[in-house]
Design a protein around this motif. Structure first.
Motif, short mmCIF file in Angstrom:
data_model
loop_
_atom_site.label_atom_id
_atom_site.label_comp_id
_atom_site.label_asym_id
_atom_site.label_seq_id
_atom_site.Cartn_x
_atom_site.Cartn_y
_atom_site.Cartn_z
N ALA A 1 4.84 -34.50 26.12
CA ALA A 1 5.31 -34.29 24.53
C ALA A 1 4.35 -34.86 23.60
O ALA A 1 4.20 -34.24 22.40
CB ALA A 1 6.61 -34.92 24.58
N THR B 1 2.41 -26.31 23.94
CA THR B 1 3.64 -25.94 23.29
C THR B 1 4.86 -26.81 24.00
O THR B 1 4.51 -27.44 24.82
CB THR B 1 3.88 -24.44 23.41
N ARG B 2 5.99 -26.43 23.43
CA ARG B 2 6.92 -27.40 23.96
C ARG B 2 7.37 -26.80 25.40
O ARG B 2 7.57 -27.45 26.38
CB ARG B 2 8.29 -27.14 23.13
N ARG B 3 7.13 -25.47 25.77
CA ARG B 3 7.07 -24.78 26.95
C ARG B 3 6.18 -25.46 27.97
O ARG B 3 6.49 -25.66 29.00
CB ARG B 3 6.80 -23.41 26.90
N VAL C 1 1.55 -32.54 22.75
CA VAL C 1 1.89 -31.44 22.14
C VAL C 1 2.20 -31.69 20.73
O VAL C 1 1.84 -30.99 19.76
CB VAL C 1 3.16 -30.68 22.82
N LEU C 2 2.74 -32.84 20.30
CA LEU C 2 3.31 -33.05 19.14
C LEU C 2 2.00 -33.82 18.19
O LEU C 2 1.76 -33.55 17.17
CB LEU C 2 4.44 -34.33 19.37
N ARG D 1 7.23 -29.03 29.08
CA ARG D 1 8.27 -28.84 29.92
C ARG D 1 7.63 -28.43 31.42
O ARG D 1 8.14 -28.83 32.47
CB ARG D 1 9.47 -27.80 29.65
#
Length: 143
Positions: A57, A23-25, A60-61, A28
């Protein structure tokens, strides 16, 4: 080589490995955890945390499978190589750097940046069913 560490077993010196949510979280958190680990090893934060941010990133993407996460591994190989690995579960989607275009867009340049920042980088298949994107940075010897 799979770098997983059993729960409750301390990592060997120079190795940090953690599973994260895709996930974006999670991306991060990968950057934040890498920053703290680099500090503990007394290594320069950049460009390593930028490479971690891009690889996480991308996991996730482009490497996300519902219900599956990715793994961040940092390994300090004496005397002076930091290896960053991000393993995801999409072995069927290998990364390809964006080709040069006349009208640059806002995305698609992460691997080009990794290629500029890292001394070496690549992709290997596994752990099954996924792939691992890695980058190596030559770093100054530790104090």
């Amino acid at each position: 080589m799979d770098q997983r560490i059993a729960p409750g077993v301390p990592a060997p010196p120079g190795l940090f490995s953690v599973p994260l949510s895709a996930t974006r979280r999670g991306a991060r958190l990968a950057r934040l955890l890498a920053t703290e680990q680099l500090r503990s090893w007394e290594l320069p934060l950049d460009p390593a945390r930028l490479v971690v941010a891009e690889l996480a990133a991308n996991a996730v993407l482009h490497g996300r499978v519902a219900g599956r996460g990715f793994r961040l591994t940092l390994r300090l190989d004496p005397p002076s190589v930091l290896r960053i690995e991000v393993a995801d579960t999409r072995g069927d989607r290998l990364p390809v750097p964006a080709p040069p275009v006349e009208e640059p867009g806002e995305s698609g340049y992460g691997l080009l940046m990794v290629g500029e920042l890292a001394d070496r980088w690549g992709v290997r298949c596994g752990p099954v069913p996924g792939k691992t994107v890695w980058a190596e940075l030559d770093v100054p010897p530790r104090r």
